[in-house]
Write an enzyme that holds these catalytic residues in place. Structure first.
Site: not given
Length: 328
Positions: A130-131
């Site tokens: 998710h980064h």
């Protein structure tokens, strides 16, 4: 045994002759979870789906050329993965040992999402990067699998899905897909995260539809955290009416995690996952779960226990859930 919508590949695991132990991330937790699930007696080696990596065209559309070219530099990869020794390894070895497993997990996330549309639920025993976003990566996230999932689901299944909710309960803010999907009215983002740790991305924060910033020690403990998640999910469901849910189920919020800096018990993780799945099933919405972060050896056992709990609680192997979603 028949197939179940759980996705795994042996090549998910990152192995560097034990050098991977330098990093706090358990790069073989995927294998540990797989083995624990097999020992439950509910599955055999043929029960799970094996993914393929995304096509080169998918990756070229997902990320900028500049970023993809930067992945040819071990220095860049060392920054993303936060493992200093990687900078001195041959590039061909980096591709085989790091990039290929992460590409497979990215393909696994997309496959699990598509299976969720068929079965009503799906789980990728990996993914949740998710980064990562169009122009970069970070925090052990190279490829933006969540962005790719959203794009695939909305473009390939427009008659089934026009509204996607992302529920991100990893301890870290999901700033990658938040940057990619900023102000998209087809997306509703629920993100609960420890504000005192990486990435502290204020620009991405503006894209969160339902932010749940965990600002005080009390909010990072079972008795405050679980009601907070449940109430915010309930409000978000009734406001947005999602047709598909991506659940980023990071376990770095467990007590003792060196990076998450939260204090949830193992029992709270099981209850948290149950809350999210129950909300989805009560509303007849397909859900896909990704494993994301979690930096302790005990995580694999807890994640496995949660998956088995979900299977038991909701009768996921009985065909009942598939019929509910198909009729939605």
């Amino acid at each position: 045994m028949t197939k179940v919508p759980i996705v795994y590949h042996p090549c998910y695991n990152i192995v560097f002759w034990n050098l991977e132990k330098i990093h706090p991330f358990d790069t073989q937790k995927f294998k540990r979870i797989y083995r624990i699930l097999l020992t439950s007696g509910l599955f055999d080696a043929d029960s799970f789906y094996e993914p393929s990596p995304p096509t080169p065209l998918d990756i070229a559309n997902l990320h900028s050329t500049q970023y993809l070219e930067s992945l040819n530099s071990n220095v860049q990869l060392q920054k993303i993965l936060e493992v200093p020794f990687l900078a001195v390894l041959p590039q061909a070895l980096m591709k085989k040992k790091v990039l290929e497993p992460m590409l497979l997990q990215t393909g696994g996330s997309v496959l699990a999402a598509e299976l969720a549309l068929e079965y009503g639920w799906g789980i990728n025993l990996g993914g949740g990067f998710h980064h990562a976003h169009h122009d970069g990566g970070g925090g052990f996230c190279v490829y933006a699998d969540i962005t790719l999932m959203v794009e695939k689901i909305l473009s390939k299944y427009p008659d089934q899905v026009s509204r996607v909710m992302i529920v991100d309960l990893d301890a870290h803010q999901g700033n990658g897909y938040e940057r990619d999907l900023a102000h998209n009215n087809k997306i509703h983002i629920v993100d609960a995260f420890n504000v005192h740790i990486y990435p502290q991305d204020n620009d991405a924060f503006s894209s969160i539809t339902t932010p749940i910033p965990l600002t005080s020690p009390e909010l990072k403990q079972d008795d405050k955290y679980l009601p907070l998640i449940q109430s915010n999910l309930f409000q978000s469901f009734h406001k947005f009416h999602p047709q598909f849910i991506i659940y980023n189920a990071g376990t770095d919020c467990l007590e003792g995690d060196p990076l998450g800096a939260m204090n949830l018990s193992a029992e709270a993780i099981l209850k948290r996952d149950e809350i999210v799945f129950r909300m989805a099933f009560d509303h007849g919405v397909p859900i896909v779960m990704l494993l994301s972060g979690g930096y302790q050896k005990k995580n694999a056992e807890i994640i496995s226990a949660s998956i088995l709990n979900l299977i038991s609680k909701f009768g996921l192997l009985e065909g009942r859930r598939k019929s509910v979603i198909t009729s939605h």
